[in-house]
Design an enzyme around this catalytic site. Structure first.
Site, PDB file in Angstrom:
ATOM      1  CD  GLN A  45       0.929  -3.270   3.519  1.00 47.94           C
ATOM      2  OE1 GLN A  45       1.325  -2.925   2.382  1.00 47.94           O
ATOM      3  NE2 GLN A  45       1.279  -3.093   4.762  1.00 47.94           N
ATOM      4  CG  ASP A 104       2.055  -3.429  11.261  1.00 48.57           C
ATOM      5  OD1 ASP A 104       1.540  -3.293  10.228  1.00 48.57           O
ATOM      6  OD2 ASP A 104       3.479  -3.296  10.903  1.00 48.57           O
ATOM      7  N   GLY A 130      -1.936  -3.410   7.555  1.00 53.37           N
ATOM      8  CA  GLY A 130      -1.163  -2.280   7.538  1.00 53.37           C
ATOM      9  C   GLY A 130      -1.301  -1.366   8.784  1.00 53.37           C
ATOM     10  NE  ARG A 142       9.116  -0.301  14.419  1.00 51.68           N
ATOM     11  CZ  ARG A 142       8.495  -0.560  13.407  1.00 51.68           C
ATOM     12  NH1 ARG A 142       7.980   0.509  12.469  1.00 51.68           N
ATOM     13  NH2 ARG A 142       8.329  -1.618  12.877  1.00 51.68           N
ATOM     14  CD  GLU A 156       6.828   4.901  10.115  1.00 48.88           C
ATOM     15  OE1 GLU A 156       7.688   4.940  10.933  1.00 48.88           O
ATOM     16  OE2 GLU A 156       6.546   3.687   9.912  1.00 48.88           O
ATOM     17  CD1 TRP A 211       0.175  -0.199   3.172  1.00 50.65           C
ATOM     18  CD2 TRP A 211      -1.587   0.678   3.442  1.00 50.65           C
ATOM     19  NE1 TRP A 211       0.131  -0.083   4.525  1.00 50.65           N
ATOM     20  CE2 TRP A 211      -1.295   0.555   4.729  1.00 50.65           C
ATOM     21  CE3 TRP A 211      -3.301   0.996   3.330  1.00 50.65           C
ATOM     22  CZ2 TRP A 211      -1.817   0.902   5.930  1.00 50.65           C
ATOM     23  CZ3 TRP A 211      -3.910   1.534   4.621  1.00 50.65           C
ATOM     24  CH2 TRP A 211      -3.300   1.371   5.824  1.00 50.65           C
ATOM     25  CD1 TRP A 259       0.874   0.913  12.236  1.00 46.99           C
ATOM     26  CD2 TRP A 259      -1.011   2.251  11.938  1.00 46.99           C
ATOM     27  NE1 TRP A 259       0.796   1.513  10.922  1.00 46.99           N
ATOM     28  CE2 TRP A 259      -0.259   2.218  10.842  1.00 46.99           C
ATOM     29  CE3 TRP A 259      -2.430   2.992  11.754  1.00 46.99           C
ATOM     30  CZ2 TRP A 259      -0.560   2.651   9.396  1.00 46.99           C
ATOM     31  CZ3 TRP A 259      -2.588   3.500  10.811  1.00 46.99           C
ATOM     32  CH2 TRP A 259      -1.683   3.566   9.493  1.00 46.99           C
TER      33      TRP A 259
HETATM   34  C1  DGY Z   1       6.843  -2.796   9.570  1.00 47.96           C
HETATM   35  O1  DGY Z   1       8.060  -3.683   9.298  1.00 47.96           O
HETATM   36  O2  DGY Z   1       6.685  -2.539  10.773  1.00 47.96           O
HETATM   37  C2  DGY Z   1       5.641  -3.343   8.570  1.00 47.96           C
HETATM   38  O3  DGY Z   1       4.788  -2.475   8.898  1.00 47.96           O
HETATM   39  C3  DGY Z   1       5.329  -4.481   8.611  1.00 47.96           C
HETATM   40  O4  DGY Z   1       4.697  -4.402   7.313  1.00 47.96           O
END
Ligand code: DGY
Length: 420
Positions: free
Chosen positions: A101, A163, A161, A196, A390, A35, A348
């Protein structure tokens, strides 16, 4: 020319490799993502149509024989990503991941073609692309809804997407981590750990992935055997819009598909049932554990993008969206900041993502122009303040995650150069 526009173009060009574009110029994502690439192609279409189509063609060149377009294509044998091409151990001509995705590509191709005001003859030149995307969407119907329920499943959080969204917390808590797991993360050495996913998330991601690999990524088996099987409102909304857009494009090349048309009606009627306008709640379904998921996520409002043929619901959705982000200085948070799972900085679980804003904007353009314009301007201001990150905090606007992020640059260009 506005200097941020120049930098946006340069960001995309700097991230470009041979006929495809990396999501960022850091080592975080050293491959082509499904995507991401679609959003990137849209960005290029604003200044280099050739690169735009090359991006799409390269993505589609990784299509599997059964029709799936993988979520990652490893054009270069780079081991600096987890899980890398060896860990996935699949792909045909091109090494890839074994999952997919959101198929936003279909909708983006339609936008590009419509904006260019291509003649029928010019659209015909792209008929191979259109037919391959059709095959991709048919793959979803065949293998992600084998019981013909009208709703598509995702079989790994990475497929969404988004995650580590709290949407998956309950389902993921049921995954028993493989005791023989062995993998080494690189992502949290490049971006701050606090931004993360957690170790427990990765343990589960890799456990699910290894299980899919044990099943040889056989699409006939995965739906029934995967450790994760969820019907997501956001994903189904993007899918429904993709079906409508491919159906639209097929007309120009003298083709049509009863199979897709029937599924559009079925999918739309079932999707609507996942929204309770009285309670203003969305229900995602965990098919593996037979439970429902009710988390206030911006992705639920992707229903606006699906262009439901129901004005009443569309109006309710807009009302709900206005409540969802009320009092937020920067929007839209990926998870409502009032919800207990909200985390301001973690990937996310709360941050603002420009692709979500763009999807919502597209969905609102023909329903509430004024609101759509507010989103466009606010997103532009945020990106101009913090540059192409990002994701961003909805509280302070702080840019986080990767720098020089391609889809942020691409969609900034798209927002800036295309007013509805
Ligand atoms: C990541 O590596 O964080 C990606 O989003 C996995 O697709």
């Amino acid at each position: 020319m506005n200097s941020t526009i120049k930098v946006a173009k340069r960001t995309l060009l700097n991230n470009r490799r041979l006929n495809y574009t990396l999501p960022t110029n850091t080592k975080l994502y050293p491959a082509q993502w499904n995507w991401d690439s679609a959003f990137i192609a849209l960005g290029y279409s604003n200044f280099n149509l050739d690169y735009s189509f090359k991006e799409i063609e390269t993505l589609i060149s990784g299509q599997w024989d059964d029709g799936m377009i993988p979520h990652i294509l490893f054009h270069i044998k780079d081991l600096n990503y987890t899980p890398n091409y060896k860990a996935w151990n699949c792909g045909r001509k091109i090494s890839s991941s074994g999952i997919t995705q959101p198929p936003i590509l279909a909708s983006i191709l339609r936008i590009i073609i419509e904006r260019q005001k291509f003649s029928k003859k010019e659209i015909k030149k792209h008929q191979t692309l259109i037919l391959k995307i059709k095959k991709y969407l048919e793959w979803f119907i065949r293998y992600r809804d084998p019981k013909k329920t009208g709703l598509i499943s995702i079989l790994h959080p990475w497929e969404s997407g988004y995650d580590n969204s709290p949407l998956w917390d309950k389902s993921m808590s049921k995954i028993k981590i493989d005791s023989k797991l062995s993998y080494k993360r690189k992502d949290n050495k490049i971006v701050k750990k606090s931004q993360r996913p957690l170790k427990i998330d990765y343990d589960r991601y890799v456990t699910i992935k290894n299980h899919l690999r044990e099943l040889n990524y056989d699409p006939k088996k995965l739906y029934f055997k995967s450790k994760f099987n969820v019907v997501d409102v956001g994903f189904n909304s993007l899918f429904l819009k993709a079906l409508k857009d491919v159906n639209f494009l097929l007309k120009f090349i003298g083709k049509s598909s009863i199979f897709l048309k029937r599924y559009i009606l079925l999918n739309e009627s079932k999707l609507i049932k996942l929204f309770n306008s009285r309670k203003m709640k969305f229900k995602n379904k965990d098919l593996k554990n037979d439970t429902s998921i009710e988390i206030p996520s911006i992705t639920n409002f992707f229903m606006l993008f699906a262009d439901l043929n129901n004005n009443l619901i569309n109006r309710e959705l807009i009302k709900g969206l206005k409540k969802y982000y009320k009092n937020e200085k920067y929007f839209f948070p990926s998870i409502s900041s009032k919800h207990k799972s909200f985390e301001e900085k973690r990937y996310w679980r709360g941050p603002v993502w420009v692709n979500c804003n763009w999807i919502i904007y597209q969905g609102l353009k023909n329903k509430d122009k004024k609101f759509a314009e507010i989103i466009r301007k606010k997103t532009i201001n945020l990106v101009e303040k913090e540059k192409f990150r990002e994701y961003y905090s909805c509280k302070s606007g702080l840019g986080m995650g990767a720098k020089n992020f391609s889809w942020t640059a691409a969609l900034y260009l798209d927002f800036k150069l295309n007013r509805s």
